[in-house]
Design an enzyme around this catalytic site. Sequence first.
Site, short mmCIF file in Angstrom:
data_model
loop_
_atom_site.label_atom_id
_atom_site.label_comp_id
_atom_site.label_asym_id
_atom_site.label_seq_id
_atom_site.Cartn_x
_atom_site.Cartn_y
_atom_site.Cartn_z
N SER A 125 43.75 40.83 36.81
CA SER A 125 42.68 41.64 36.21
C SER A 125 42.86 41.77 34.70
O SER A 125 41.94 42.15 33.99
CB SER A 125 42.65 43.04 36.85
OG SER A 125 43.79 43.78 36.47
N LYS A 162 45.99 48.48 33.03
CA LYS A 162 44.65 48.38 32.45
C LYS A 162 44.67 48.83 30.99
O LYS A 162 45.64 49.43 30.53
CB LYS A 162 43.66 49.27 33.22
CG LYS A 162 43.42 48.85 34.67
CD LYS A 162 42.52 47.64 34.75
CE LYS A 162 42.28 47.28 36.22
NZ LYS A 162 43.55 46.88 36.92
#
Lengths: 228, 228
Positions: A125, A162
């Site tokens: 991701s 993230k």
Amino acid sequence: MTPKTPPGQTRERIYRFVRDRLLAGNPPSVREVQEAFNFKAVESARAHLTHLVKDGLLLKEGSKARGYRLPDSAAVDDPPVQVPLLGRVPAGPLSEAIEDIESYLPVRSKFRGAELFALRVEGDSMRDAGILDGDVVIVQRQPNADPGDIIVAMIDGEATVKTLFVEGRRVELRPQNPEYAPIVPDPDELSVLGKVLEVRRHFDENPFRAALTRYGASSTSNTQSARV
Amino acid sequence: MTPKTPPGQTRERIYRFVRDRLLAGNPPSVREVQEAFNFKAVESARAHLTHLVKDGLLLKEGSKARGYRLPDSAAVDDPPVQVPLLGRVPAGPLSEAIEDIESYLPVRSKFRGAELFALRVEGDSMRDAGILDGDVVIVQRQPNADPGDIIVAMIDGEATVKTLFVEGRRVELRPQNPEYAPIVPDPDELSVLGKVLEVRRHFDENPFRAALTRYGASSTSNTQSARV
DNA sequence: TTGCTTAGCAGACGTTTGTCTGTTTTATTG
DNA sequence: CAATAAAACAGACAAACGTCTGCTAAGCAA
């Protein structure tokens, strides 16, 4: 004859060469120094080494093979910190995760004092940020972070890596991969584990080779002969 | 004859002896092992060492003097090796670049014995391999490589990081980025500097933050208040 | 017992490596 | 310029070192 180098210049370079080899646990022979500096004569290298000993920059005991050593004064100034690579995500206090330590990674001692741990990244991701599946991130444990930081956060009992975004009251955890959607957690429920300081990836067991040979590169049978 | 020792017992003591010497950066010779264990014959010591290599407890390259080394498995909690980060590409022998050392990076001691250096990557031709502009690669200096290896090579006087491909006689240096074309050097002119073992990227000075704030995240003035 | 394996010994050989002596080249200094 | 010192070269020698072959002794299992 090879042009003569100004006094001391070559010597300093030789010193650092020997120093690096000794730090790597791979003491060089006189002839290896000769070859590294393209001397035509062994004695040229030995003369430099002898001078380095006389100047106290190197030590030498007897006439053993590969017998040059570093004196105490040259000992590495700042021994690196050993950071635990955790096999599982440390949801609670870091001290509870010590039984899951896979190994220890050395990091620069400038981080000494900070509470650090390392984690293996799962998924891609963060691909566009150059963080790939299987990479190891070195994390500084801290309960909050600044916008733009790459953080490790707990979301639904799982740890995610993230990028942190903040727009007013709205908090967003953005992946760096268009295939993934941003996560908008309740600001009160967002639990920051720490901030990513560094990413490392090892190519020892080359994960790309399998994929690459599919393109029709030389078969394994002639890999040896294909060495370049 | 000296009474024979039960199988394996002496061998384990020899292993620890050699291991300690290697960790101290002081590799023993076969005859030093012989004397340390009061063997009457050199071969007694060498037989043990050979067995230790066969069992994977030690490594040995060639027939260099004091050439025994520790394998990866034994290097877990050993003091790390300090690898020089070169500010400029080592076109010639590594020894010529030592004056350009920016700093030293600690790497796991499993690489002890190899000739290592670190280099800062310029450009994003290896982007899809997760090697970005500004990343640091840790390179094992070696004059050749296997297909699929990510290598540092000299092309037209400049150093490039690329993936090595071999198809018969044809050698190709492939970028990992569709925007770049493969390089097909003359096999005789291809100069391999070494093989990339590891990539590291630091986020201390976060290179992404500048780009990210463009998206409208909190302005710098309220960055502090926006801490999460 | 016989056979097999391992530990250890003995001696020799060839390569690596440290060391030495003498010479040549280069830069520096008066 | 000549004198001097440092740097580099050339070749050789001896010690250190890795390696090899053949042998003896001890333990173990069939």
